[in-house]
Motif scaffolding. Structure first.
Motif, PDB file in Angstrom:
ATOM      1  N   CYS A  57      76.505  66.749  77.967  1.00 25.66           N
ATOM      2  CA  CYS A  57      78.210  66.209  77.873  1.00 25.66           C
ATOM      3  C   CYS A  57      78.928  67.233  77.161  1.00 25.66           C
ATOM      4  N   GLY A  58      80.310  67.329  77.444  1.00 24.80           N
ATOM      5  CA  GLY A  58      81.067  67.870  76.673  1.00 24.80           C
ATOM      6  C   GLY A  58      80.704  69.441  76.768  1.00 24.80           C
ATOM      7  N   GLU A  59      81.396  70.049  75.505  1.00 24.09           N
ATOM      8  CA  GLU A  59      81.343  71.539  76.104  1.00 24.09           C
ATOM      9  C   GLU A  59      80.673  71.905  74.821  1.00 24.09           C
ATOM     10  N   PRO A  60      79.669  72.778  75.363  1.00 22.25           N
ATOM     11  CA  PRO A  60      78.033  72.838  73.908  1.00 22.25           C
ATOM     12  C   PRO A  60      78.867  73.855  72.779  1.00 22.25           C
ATOM     13  N   GLN A  61      79.063  73.920  71.649  1.00 27.84           N
ATOM     14  CA  GLN A  61      79.570  74.808  70.705  1.00 27.84           C
ATOM     15  C   GLN A  61      78.513  75.564  70.158  1.00 27.84           C
ATOM     16  N   LYS A  62      77.628  74.704  69.746  1.00 24.30           N
ATOM     17  CA  LYS A  62      76.387  75.538  69.288  1.00 24.30           C
ATOM     18  C   LYS A  62      74.991  75.755  70.108  1.00 24.30           C
ATOM     19  N   VAL A  63      75.308  76.933  70.457  1.00 29.96           N
ATOM     20  CA  VAL A  63      74.778  77.103  71.655  1.00 29.96           C
ATOM     21  C   VAL A  63      73.020  78.400  71.009  1.00 29.96           C
ATOM     22  N   LEU A  74      75.043  84.467  78.206  1.00 29.96           N
ATOM     23  CA  LEU A  74      76.284  83.713  77.338  1.00 29.96           C
ATOM     24  C   LEU A  74      76.924  84.852  76.974  1.00 29.96           C
ATOM     25  N   LEU A  75      76.844  85.901  76.851  1.00 33.57           N
ATOM     26  CA  LEU A  75      77.898  86.844  76.120  1.00 33.57           C
ATOM     27  C   LEU A  75      78.419  86.724  77.613  1.00 33.57           C
ATOM     28  N   SER A  76      78.429  87.294  78.682  1.00 33.36           N
ATOM     29  CA  SER A  76      79.143  87.203  79.367  1.00 33.36           C
ATOM     30  C   SER A  76      80.142  86.387  79.713  1.00 33.36           C
ATOM     31  N   LEU A  77      79.730  85.265  79.144  1.00 44.11           N
ATOM     32  CA  LEU A  77      80.831  83.528  79.498  1.00 44.11           C
ATOM     33  C   LEU A  77      81.921  83.914  78.704  1.00 44.11           C
ATOM     34  N   ASP A  78      81.525  84.736  77.332  1.00 45.57           N
ATOM     35  CA  ASP A  78      82.962  84.941  76.790  1.00 45.57           C
ATOM     36  C   ASP A  78      81.880  83.520  75.681  1.00 45.57           C
ATOM     37  N   LYS A 165      65.743  89.383  92.765  1.00 46.60           N
ATOM     38  CA  LYS A 165      67.033  89.434  93.136  1.00 46.60           C
ATOM     39  C   LYS A 165      67.949  88.197  93.575  1.00 46.60           C
ATOM     40  N   GLY A 166      69.037  88.983  92.387  1.00 44.95           N
ATOM     41  CA  GLY A 166      70.292  87.209  92.906  1.00 44.95           C
ATOM     42  C   GLY A 166      70.061  86.233  91.701  1.00 44.95           C
ATOM     43  N   LYS A 167      68.630  86.844  91.462  1.00 47.92           N
ATOM     44  CA  LYS A 167      68.478  84.804  90.093  1.00 47.92           C
ATOM     45  C   LYS A 167      69.241  85.123  89.353  1.00 47.92           C
ATOM     46  N   TRP A 168      70.187  86.201  88.297  1.00 47.54           N
ATOM     47  CA  TRP A 168      71.261  85.946  87.501  1.00 47.54           C
ATOM     48  C   TRP A 168      71.884  85.551  87.808  1.00 47.54           C
ATOM     49  N   ARG A 169      72.752  85.855  89.011  1.00 46.01           N
ATOM     50  CA  ARG A 169      73.782  85.048  89.648  1.00 46.01           C
ATOM     51  C   ARG A 169      73.232  83.480  89.522  1.00 46.01           C
ATOM     52  N   GLU A 170      72.390  82.682  90.434  1.00 49.84           N
ATOM     53  CA  GLU A 170      72.156  81.833  90.205  1.00 49.84           C
ATOM     54  C   GLU A 170      72.205  80.885  88.472  1.00 49.84           C
ATOM     55  N   SER A 171      71.345  81.702  87.687  1.00 50.37           N
ATOM     56  CA  SER A 171      71.485  80.895  86.497  1.00 50.37           C
ATOM     57  C   SER A 171      73.069  81.062  85.648  1.00 50.37           C
ATOM     58  N   LEU A 172      73.337  82.169  86.202  1.00 45.97           N
ATOM     59  CA  LEU A 172      75.190  81.951  85.750  1.00 45.97           C
ATOM     60  C   LEU A 172      75.358  80.908  85.236  1.00 45.97           C
ATOM     61  N   ARG A 173      75.696  80.751  86.886  1.00 49.28           N
ATOM     62  CA  ARG A 173      76.104  79.457  87.447  1.00 49.28           C
ATOM     63  C   ARG A 173      75.796  78.073  86.744  1.00 49.28           C
ATOM     64  N   ASP A 174      74.885  78.057  86.623  1.00 45.49           N
ATOM     65  CA  ASP A 174      74.165  76.980  86.070  1.00 45.49           C
ATOM     66  C   ASP A 174      74.719  76.326  84.610  1.00 45.49           C
ATOM     67  N   LEU A 175      74.575  77.849  83.538  1.00 42.64           N
ATOM     68  CA  LEU A 175      74.859  77.828  82.172  1.00 42.64           C
ATOM     69  C   LEU A 175      76.303  77.507  82.780  1.00 42.64           C
ATOM     70  N   LEU A 179      78.252  74.467  80.109  1.00 42.17           N
ATOM     71  CA  LEU A 179      79.532  75.144  78.900  1.00 42.17           C
ATOM     72  C   LEU A 179      80.473  74.294  79.096  1.00 42.17           C
ATOM     73  N   GLY A 180      80.720  73.752  80.633  1.00 39.51           N
ATOM     74  CA  GLY A 180      81.707  72.935  80.831  1.00 39.51           C
ATOM     75  C   GLY A 180      82.737  74.082  81.261  1.00 39.51           C
TER      76      GLY A 180
END
Length: 365
Positions: A57-63, A74-78, A165-175, A179-180
């Motif tokens: 819920c919300g936008e997690p701040q402490k990850v 995480l860092l790629s998502l700023d 192959k391609g797994k990081w894209r799936e995980s990135l979208r989920d993450l 993170l909202g």
């Protein structure tokens, strides 16, 4: 005292945030293909990951990140971590107070001072519980046994098979959804694809002249080596640039042990170019023998120790030296840690940068 704290938290069933959904699709309906969340309201969503579904819920701040792969995403998502583990943790302090010097490859992108949770495989649960994070992200291959405990500390997302192959894209979208900031994942992926297109153009002449690339990983050639499969994170990256990656022999793919004997190396002599990834994990040993300054960063130490070891091993091995790529001086050395330990968009950027050094400047010592 710290053990008592964890026991008390877990006994009470503490769930930080909106809690854990530990069943798989309670409604019994199959999830819609291509979706990773269920809408629970304006502020909450259920995130699918490889160990189940977790409500955030919300936008997690402490990850908290429990691997370098998760830190890359995480860092790629700023976003910045409040705490992290390391695969090779050379820092003995409680906090990474100088991340650029203490965290390999990614430290110069960290603007916080994350708490040091120790090793990826054995994070300090006491320290983690005391932080009261909003979200924990890690890898199922390392943290699955602690999943229930982690989930009682905070909503926890674990993914498998980061090297696929391609797994990081799936995980990135989920993450990103957790993170909202779903739209940020699209931007990161687009940036990656644009960078690949640019590099492919730059490498066109190199690929035309020497298309067949063999990518190996080894600690010591005497212990055997593995051939990186084209159907993988690295295989996809190199293929997108234009290289034709030489695959492992069928016998290696069918074996429970992926390591091949050094005597099998000549069967792969179709390679125009070879890149050898050293994975020497004994970074704590032999560092005093490296030609490094006292204030060398952990990245410099890992690079020197892992690359020097496998390069010396290769140059001293008669079978390795008999290969065409060796005789024509087209063998390059890098670390398994950077190339196949991060497996995210930042890692891809670092690899592409090193490929430029290899093939466009060729500044080997």
């Amino acid at each position: 005292m710290t053990s008592w704290l964890v026991l008390s938290l877990l006994t009470a069933g503490l769930v930080v945030g909106c809690g854990l959904v530990d069943n798989h699709n309670k409604s019994g309906d199959a999830p819609i293909e291509g979706t990773t969340t269920q809408s629970l309201g304006s502020d909450c969503r259920v995130i699918e990951h490889d160990l189940g579904e977790t409500e955030v819920c919300g936008e997690p701040q402490k990850v908290v990140t429990l691997s370098l792969h998760m830190l890359d995403l995480l860092l790629s998502l700023d976003n910045q971590p409040v705490a992290s583990t390391m695969t090779l943790n050379l820092h003995r302090g409680d906090v990474f107070d100088n991340p650029a010097q203490q965290i390999p490859y990614l430290g110069d992108r960290i603007t916080t001072q994350p708490v040091n949770l120790g090793s990826d495989h054995t994070p300090s649960l006491e320290t983690l519980a005391a932080l009261k994070p909003d979200l924990i992200i890690g890898e199922a291959g390392r943290n699955a046994d602690d999943y229930d405990l982690l989930s009682q500390i905070a909503p926890t997302l674990l993914w498998r098979d980061r090297t696929n192959k391609g797994k990081w894209r799936e995980s990135l979208r989920d993450l990103a959804t957790a993170l909202g900031k779903s739209e940020k994942a699209d931007a990161v992926i687009q940036q990656y694809e644009t960078r690949i297109a640019d590099v492919k153009t730059d490498f066109a002449d190199v690929v035309t002249m020497h298309p067949n690339l063999l990518l190996l990983g080894a600690n010591s050639l005497g212990e055997g080596f593995l051939v990186v499969n084209p159907d993988s994170y690295l295989g996809e990256l190199l293929s997108e640039i234009g290289f034709q990656l030489i695959p492992p022999p069928p016998a290696a793919l069918d074996s429970a042990n992926p390591l091949m004997s050094i005597e099998a190396l000549p069967t792969l002599n179709d390679a125009d170019t070879i890149i050898v990834l050293g994975w020497n994990a004994n970074v704590g040993e032999g560092l005093e023998d490296l030609d490094l300054s006292a204030d060398a960063s952990v990245t410099q130490r890992v690079e020197a120790h892992q690359v020097q070891a496998i390069q010396q091993n290769w140059q001293a091995n008669n079978i390795a030296q008999s290969l065409t790529a060796s005789q024509e001086n087209r063998v390059y050395f890098a670390t398994f840690y950077k190339w196949n330990g991060l497996n995210g968009p930042i890692s891809a950027e670092l690899i592409l940068e090193q490929l430029r050094q290899f093939f466009l400047t060729d500044n080997r010592s």
